[in-house]
Design a protein around this motif. Sequence first.
Motif, PDB file in Angstrom:
ATOM      1  N   GLU A 115       0.792  -1.010  -0.094  1.00 44.36           N
ATOM      2  CA  GLU A 115       0.005   0.087  -0.073  1.00 44.36           C
ATOM      3  C   GLU A 115       0.879   1.300  -0.053  1.00 44.36           C
ATOM      4  O   GLU A 115       0.505   2.276  -0.674  1.00 44.36           O
ATOM      5  CB  GLU A 115      -1.054   0.068   1.308  1.00 44.36           C
ATOM      6  N   ARG A 116       1.950   1.352   0.756  1.00 44.58           N
ATOM      7  CA  ARG A 116       2.883   2.679   0.767  1.00 44.58           C
ATOM      8  C   ARG A 116       3.354   2.807  -0.545  1.00 44.58           C
ATOM      9  O   ARG A 116       3.567   3.959  -1.079  1.00 44.58           O
ATOM     10  CB  ARG A 116       3.769   2.388   2.043  1.00 44.58           C
ATOM     11  N   ALA A 139       2.485   1.719  -3.338  1.00 42.04           N
ATOM     12  CA  ALA A 139       1.312   1.971  -4.336  1.00 42.04           C
ATOM     13  C   ALA A 139       1.092   3.671  -4.093  1.00 42.04           C
ATOM     14  O   ALA A 139       0.958   4.289  -5.324  1.00 42.04           O
ATOM     15  CB  ALA A 139       0.226   1.241  -4.275  1.00 42.04           C
ATOM     16  N   LYS A 140       1.057   4.104  -2.820  1.00 39.74           N
ATOM     17  CA  LYS A 140       0.814   5.337  -2.893  1.00 39.74           C
ATOM     18  C   LYS A 140       2.323   6.415  -3.319  1.00 39.74           C
ATOM     19  O   LYS A 140       1.744   7.317  -3.855  1.00 39.74           O
ATOM     20  CB  LYS A 140       0.768   5.886  -1.104  1.00 39.74           C
ATOM     21  N   LYS A 141       3.378   6.091  -3.135  1.00 38.52           N
ATOM     22  CA  LYS A 141       4.381   6.503  -3.681  1.00 38.52           C
ATOM     23  C   LYS A 141       4.409   6.702  -5.231  1.00 38.52           C
ATOM     24  O   LYS A 141       4.507   7.466  -5.809  1.00 38.52           O
ATOM     25  CB  LYS A 141       5.684   6.036  -3.353  1.00 38.52           C
ATOM     26  N   GLY A 168       1.468   6.386  -6.983  1.00 39.49           N
ATOM     27  CA  GLY A 168       0.436   7.537  -7.551  1.00 39.49           C
ATOM     28  C   GLY A 168       1.154   8.824  -7.307  1.00 39.49           C
ATOM     29  O   GLY A 168       0.901   9.768  -8.175  1.00 39.49           O
ATOM     30  N   GLU A 169       1.920   9.030  -6.426  1.00 42.19           N
ATOM     31  CA  GLU A 169       2.350  10.500  -6.063  1.00 42.19           C
ATOM     32  C   GLU A 169       3.579  10.905  -7.087  1.00 42.19           C
ATOM     33  O   GLU A 169       3.268  11.917  -7.841  1.00 42.19           O
ATOM     34  CB  GLU A 169       3.297  10.607  -4.751  1.00 42.19           C
ATOM     35  N   GLU A 170       4.175   9.955  -7.696  1.00 41.31           N
ATOM     36  CA  GLU A 170       5.105   9.942  -9.016  1.00 41.31           C
ATOM     37  C   GLU A 170       4.491  10.110 -10.240  1.00 41.31           C
ATOM     38  O   GLU A 170       4.733  11.227 -10.749  1.00 41.31           O
ATOM     39  CB  GLU A 170       6.244   9.018  -8.680  1.00 41.31           C
ATOM     40  N   HIS A 186       9.542   3.497  -8.887  1.00 40.13           N
ATOM     41  CA  HIS A 186       8.315   3.130  -8.161  1.00 40.13           C
ATOM     42  C   HIS A 186       7.208   1.991  -8.655  1.00 40.13           C
ATOM     43  O   HIS A 186       6.680   1.327  -7.925  1.00 40.13           O
ATOM     44  CB  HIS A 186       7.598   4.386  -7.527  1.00 40.13           C
ATOM     45  N   VAL A 205       6.437  -1.460  -6.802  1.00 32.52           N
ATOM     46  CA  VAL A 205       5.274  -1.964  -6.574  1.00 32.52           C
ATOM     47  C   VAL A 205       5.139  -3.473  -7.110  1.00 32.52           C
ATOM     48  O   VAL A 205       4.545  -4.209  -6.489  1.00 32.52           O
ATOM     49  CB  VAL A 205       4.200  -0.997  -7.155  1.00 32.52           C
TER      50      VAL A 205
END
Length: 105
Positions: free
Chosen positions: A34-35, A37-39, A41-43, A69, A73
């Motif tokens: 999850e972490r 994947a969040k990164k 998305g941010e990128e 990233h 993932v």
Amino acid sequence: MSFSLADLEAIIAERAKASPEESWTAKLIAAGPERAAKKLGEEAVEAVIAAVKGDRDELIAESADLLYHLLVVLLSRDVALRDVLSQLEARTVRSGLAEKAARSR
């Protein structure tokens, strides 16, 4: 240039084995999918912003972050890059427009 995404995938796999205190990759993997994947998305958002701004250098840098990233993932979910590439290869059998038309029938 001979550096490839497969090379990056191998480097990420190796660094994931390190201590999270010593490696950003290991830290992301230890934090869970999850972490990571969040990164990702941010990128992705940062790459989109760079593209919209037309900032070539920023787009290159953000694209590198995005690819890195994405591979983290994939590793976190035990998906090999070769599987993604196989999917892409299968999609090249016909044009994207023909594929979309076939799906809409």
